[in-house]
Design an enzyme around this catalytic site. Structure first.
Site, short mmCIF file in Angstrom:
data_model
loop_
_atom_site.label_atom_id
_atom_site.label_comp_id
_atom_site.label_asym_id
_atom_site.label_seq_id
_atom_site.Cartn_x
_atom_site.Cartn_y
_atom_site.Cartn_z
N CYS A 1 103.47 17.76 -43.71
CA CYS A 1 104.63 18.03 -42.52
C CYS A 1 104.94 18.79 -42.25
O CYS A 1 106.65 17.27 -43.20
CB CYS A 1 103.91 16.24 -41.27
SG CYS A 1 104.65 17.08 -39.83
N CYS B 1 111.11 16.47 -25.57
CA CYS B 1 110.26 14.82 -25.50
C CYS B 1 110.70 13.88 -25.32
O CYS B 1 110.88 13.81 -26.33
CB CYS B 1 109.08 15.53 -26.34
SG CYS B 1 108.91 17.55 -26.31
N CYS C 1 110.53 10.75 -27.83
CA CYS C 1 109.85 11.91 -29.84
C CYS C 1 111.95 11.41 -30.09
O CYS C 1 112.55 11.94 -29.71
CB CYS C 1 109.91 13.84 -29.86
SG CYS C 1 110.55 14.21 -30.82
N CYS D 1 104.26 10.63 -36.01
CA CYS D 1 104.78 10.90 -34.94
C CYS D 1 105.17 10.40 -34.04
O CYS D 1 105.33 10.18 -33.51
CB CYS D 1 103.06 11.64 -34.34
SG CYS D 1 101.82 12.59 -35.01
#
Ligand code: SF4
Length: 346
Positions: free
Chosen positions: A104, A115, A118, A333
């Site tokens: 990633c 966002c 995040c 994530c």
């Protein structure tokens, strides 16, 4: 100061090489050492003249990223914190999956998209990465794993919005796909976006064959506006039009990431909206539990997550509840925060 080797196109490298040594096969030799074998020093290129190795070493930098920290979670997820030549920080993550590895990678230092689920968003945008800085993360992973083939998939889901750094991304993708570069099949590459419509349109026009992933997270504008500011600029109707125009090969699907947040986007009607929104699109939905980065929110319990998945599946959608990897080390994530002082966000 030396130039980042990975910022050079193959044509530019050929020009530099021919200044020192006109033999046409030198370029292929160098590319093989760097992209296949992961060489981090020209002195290792033992099938080339010593003088040439010294000349190249004087002008080109094969190690433009400095590894500051590396943290491995119990599940084998490896998060690396790198410093770039100007001091800015980025992270990339190697994720083990079914006997192979996925990298990633980041495309920006920080991110300006805001966002609200995040961690990267809290840093704000520092700057775009150059194509060489994007490629250097892959070469670092190849070196770490000891072999290019140990790396199977490449996802641009790290720090930043890839489609806001389009020229560097496209330049990097060309080398990633090129047989003389990393030689990845486009099917093994995924570019993820929060929904930057002009970027989706351009990526489609480039027609590289790479997979597209959309960080969706809501099926109505009101909820999406609340958690993803990009939706105010490109609301769902506009976004879905762009997604429907993205060129797909037979059997290729668009991936939709859906981070489930307790009480925010996890209701039955949210799942039904997703079903309606994705009707007719070859889609795969990854349902992911929110990784707590803010005290205000939490993840729903497993029962709610399974119910959400079942509603999607019973409507014929391919939907998985994705196991979050690397949560213990802040590599999951939405957790990439690239905080060097005091260590990584473990
Ligand atoms: S989710 Fe992606 S686009 Fe949104 S703020 Fe985080 S890094 Fe940026």
């Amino acid at each position: 100061m030396k130039d980042n080797f990975f910022d050079k196109t193959f044509e530019e490298l050929s020009g530099i090489l021919s200044d020192f040594d006109p033999k046409p096969f030198r370029l292929d030799q160098v590319l093989r050492w760097v992209y296949v074998k992961g060489a981090d020093d020209f002195s290792r290129m033992t099938n080339m003249p010593k003088e040439l190795r010294g000349q190249l070493s004087d002008v080109l930098d094969l190690t433009p990223l400095r590894l500051l920290e590396e943290v491995e979670s119990p599940d084998g997820t490896l998060k690396s914190l790198f410093q770039m030549t100007d001091g800015e920080l980025i992270e990339s993550v190697i994720i083990p999956e079914d006997g192979h590895k996925t990298l990633c990678a980041s495309t920006q230092a920080g991110c300006g998209m805001g966002c609200s689920f995040c961690e990267t968003a809290t840093i704000g945008l520092k700057r775009n990465l150059s194509r060489g800085e994007i490629l250097a993360q892959i070469v670092c992973a190849v070196r770490r794993l000891g072999n290019r083939l140990a790396l199977r998939n490449l996802v641009f889901m790290g720090m930043g919005e890839p489609l806001l750094n389009m020229d560097a991304l496209i330049g990097a993708l060309e080398v990633i796909i090129d047989a003389r570069g990393f030689d990845f099949s486009p099917r093994r590459i995924t570019v993820s976006t929060c929904g930057w419509v002009p970027g989706i349109d351009r990526l489609g026009r480039e027609n590289l064959g790479v997979n597209l992933a959309i960080s969706l997270n809501a099926g109505d504008d009101e909820t999406r506006n609340r958690i993803m500011p990009v939706n105010r600029k490109y609301p769902l109707k506009r976004l879905m039009k762009s997604i429907r125009g993205y060129p797909l090969h037979p059997r290729q699907r668009i991936t939709f990431e859906y981070v489930l947040i307790d009480g925010v986007n996890d209701r039955i009607e949210d799942a039904r909206r997703i079903v309606k929104l994705l009707r007719g699109i070859p889609a795969k939905v990854n349902v992911i539990a929110y990784n707590r980065t803010s005290a205000a929110w939490s993840r729903p319990d497993d029962r709610v997550m399974n119910r959400f998945q079942e509603i999607l599946m019973s409507a014929g959608l391919l939907a998985t509840v994705r196991k979050s990897r690397g949560g213990e080390i802040g590599a999951a994530c939405g957790q990439l925060g690239a905080r060097a002082a005091g260590g990584m966000n473990a």
